[in-house]
Design an enzyme around this catalytic site. Sequence first.
Site, short mmCIF file in Angstrom:
data_model
loop_
_atom_site.label_atom_id
_atom_site.label_comp_id
_atom_site.label_asym_id
_atom_site.label_seq_id
_atom_site.Cartn_x
_atom_site.Cartn_y
_atom_site.Cartn_z
N ASP A 242 45.75 48.45 42.60
CA ASP A 242 44.69 47.49 42.89
C ASP A 242 43.37 48.24 42.81
O ASP A 242 43.30 49.43 43.10
CB ASP A 242 44.91 46.89 44.27
N ASP B 40 53.15 41.16 44.63
CA ASP B 40 53.20 42.24 45.63
C ASP B 40 52.81 41.64 46.96
O ASP B 40 52.11 40.63 47.04
CB ASP B 40 52.22 43.36 45.26
#
Length: 375
Positions: free
Chosen positions: A92, A271
């Site tokens: 991320d 996720d």
Amino acid sequence: MKFDLVYTDPNSDARAGVITTDHGSITTPIFMPVGTCGSVKGVHFSELEKQVNAQIILGNTYHLYLRPGTDILHQAHGLHDFIGWNKPILTDSGGFQVFSLTGIRKLNENGCEFRSHIDGSKHVFTPENVIDTQRLIGADIMMAFDECPPGQSDFQYAKKSLQLTQRWLDRCIKRFDETAPLYGHSQALFPIVQGCTFKELRQEAAKHVADKGAEGNAIGGLAVGEPTHLMYEMIEVVNEILPKDKPRYLMGVGTPQNLLEAIERGVDMFDCVMPTRNGRNAMLFTYEGTMNMRNKKWENDFTPIDINGCEIDRIYTKAYLHHLFKAKELLAMQIASIHNLAFYLRLVGDAREHILAGDFAAWKRGIVAELGNRR
């Protein structure tokens, strides 16, 4: 990176595919265990491979940038070598973490100035240096830098935020194109679709992202407090526009029911910290619902916690796990985390099997209600 779409369920938008990276292939739909700081909490990498059957894990640019830092990661030849994980990694960009630092960050056109949650030191993230940092980390899949606005943002704020994210995306892509991987394996960059729960903004964002022709695309800014039905509606709006021949990643979602509903709407990748966070708090996910292992009802239940084939290498009884949580033994959190991750990977694996068999929609309808039970 490449994506092969293998099959689409005839009665829904659920898809089965294969993502191929230089660190291995990933069958989709897939769930990615969250290894924020280069570690999935409480779970050894050998357990991730052999018991959880993880195919890819997630790291976070914000946390890795602050600790251990890019100098250490560069000396180690990237995160793969540093942690000893030879399968794919996604990072991320840190946008969500930075923008959650309410009161200790300042946002402007250039990027975001923030103070470390660790020691209060001042830092700046820009689209350019976030790409540079992810090059140093060496993830197989990198995320563009974006602003993740609050879920209850009004239209004007959401529009202004989206326009900033779009300008930042152009800068991310430019930086990505003018730099190269550092460790001998290729890296892909995924843009992120924002727009809160406003249909026209989500459509605008999805079109902007689709036009970039990236190797995959992500949907961000959902599961941040909005009603569940709006999350599903926004997924449908976005997936009508995002290219079908590229993987779609729904960020930070969610419960087992959320995963199945999103898979039915054409999402490929997920996720969430929920499996490990809930596991550390004595909550187990199963096909029959969620179990609170601190409840007295499990005190003398000697049946195994392993349900419907979550294949961990040792079968523990409910009574034993109840005892471990009551005694505050660390092993309790480890067992529960492994169980929950194994369940999530089994769930998306079973979804894939039913997509390939052509009966995903019927299978999903038959189990989704039970997944929400409290046992």
